[in-house]
Design an enzyme around this catalytic site. Structure first.
Site: not given
Length: 372
Positions: A51, A53, A171, A185, A201, A208, A299
């Site tokens: 952790h 600490e 886009w 992401r 799509d 990326r 969507g």
């Protein structure tokens, strides 16, 4: 107290270095200070590793004796995959501990601070508490309710359209906005879309970033009748992340077998009264897998369903400076609302520009449900 706030701010900056890498653990930062001078700092890198600490105290060594430790989250007092941090603090010779926020985990719940105080250390709590809480909203929700933090993400036109027409993929937002989406992401545990978006799509649903950096989140597809083909891009690519497909109890067995042969994990859940996948059941299943955050990318039917179910915690809406018109795909399908008082209301936490696009970030305030 002024110095406490300044040093805690440095600990918060350390904690941010762990974004997207510590789940199901929280992001935590720590700094060791002696005579108002920085001695050492550290952060939690990954679940199962030391952790924050411990990293800071190891770096400080003997200089930790008589020093102050600033840590964004209460030190743990139980043994998990690593020993209790309270033991490391006591062994180091630290004389004072300043804590940003108490740990909501029932295994800790104030026990760490009480243990340190009982051993004679001076303990100060609640320094920059709201900023420390904001670091770990997904962890706080998951550990207290069993549910992941749900972020609704969309890119839309000024008139609230996701695309020019159903069946066309283009886009709307700019390159800077799309790069920010990949940063999102990289920080979440899972990314979720509906079967309609998957079929139209054929997305990769990977992260990326420049230099091939980033981590792919778990891919989650809502596909009641298992319409997704085994040849879908997300099942035919080199990625370390799994693809989970949620379907209804009557989904075709042969289609399920074909998708599993392609590498998908099939999860059957109940349907709601409208004959759609029960989203609460989906989210609870993800919570049981210790998924702490889910990025819902749509969507319109999926966005609408999550809002109707009261499952959205945060919004990230990118707005592009264009108009599309009434024939475009809307951000949401019907929410069934008839008055303003019933509408889901978000408090805007930040507005940012990415080129000519605008990103609106916000949080919803509501009573959280919990998985049984």
């Amino acid at each position: 107290m002024k110095d406490d706030r300044a040093w805690m701010q440095l600990a918060i900056r350390e904690a941010r270095k762990g974004f997207g890498r510590t789940s199901p653990n929280p992001c935590v930062g720590a700094v060791v200070v002696q005579d108002n001078s920085l001695i050492a700092k550290g952060y939690h890198h990954q679940a199962g590793t030391p952790h924050a600490e411990v990293h800071a105290l190891r770096a400080a060594g003997e200089k930790a004796r008589g020093a102050t430790l600033y840590v964004t989250l209460e030190p743990c007092n139980h043994t998990g995959r690593t020993p209790p941090c309270t033991q490391a603090i006591l062994a180091s010779g630290i004389s004072r501990v300043v804590v940003g926020m108490l740990d909501p985990n029932p295994l800790v719940a104030g026990g760490g601070c009480k243990t340190l105080a009982a051993q004679g250390l001076e303990v100060t709590q609640g320094v920059r508490v709201e900023e420390c809480r904001s670091l770990n909203r997904p962890f706080i929700k998951q550990v207290t309710t069993g549910l992941p933090w749900v972020i609704m993400k969309a890119g839309m036109s000024l008139d609230g359209r996701l695309a020019f027409a159903s069946g066309q993929c283009a886009w709307i937002t700019n390159e800077q906005s799309r790069r920010q989406v990949h940063r999102l992401r990289d920080r979440v545990d899972a990314i979720l879309i509906g079967s309609g978006t998957a079929l139209i799509d054929d997305p990769a649903l990977t992260t990326r970033l420049p230099g091939r950096l980033g981590r792919d989140p778990l891919r989650v597809i809502l596909d009641t009748a298992l319409r997704l083909a085994p040849t879908a891009k997300m099942l035919q690519q080199a990625s370390s992340a799994a693809t989970w497909i949620f379907c209804g109890p009557e989904a075709d067995v042969k289609r399920a077998e074909a998708l599993m042969e392609a590498g998908a994990v099939i999860k059957q859940v109940r349907l709601d009264d409208a004959g759609q996948l029960d989203l609460e059941a989906v989210i609870c299943e993800l919570g049981r897998a210790q998924i702490t955050s889910v990025l819902v990318e749509g969507g319109s039917r999926v966005h609408g369903a999550f809002l109707r179910a009261g499952l959205v915690d945060e919004i990230n809406i990118f707005v592009a400076p264009i108009f599309i018109g009434a024939d475009g795909v809307p951000l949401l399908d019907d929410l069934g609302l008839h008055k303003v008082a019933d509408a889901p209301y978000f408090t805007t936490t930040r507005v940012r520009r990415f080129g000519n696009d605008v990103l609106i970030e916000g949080l919803i305030e509501k009573q959280l449900i919990a998985c049984s």
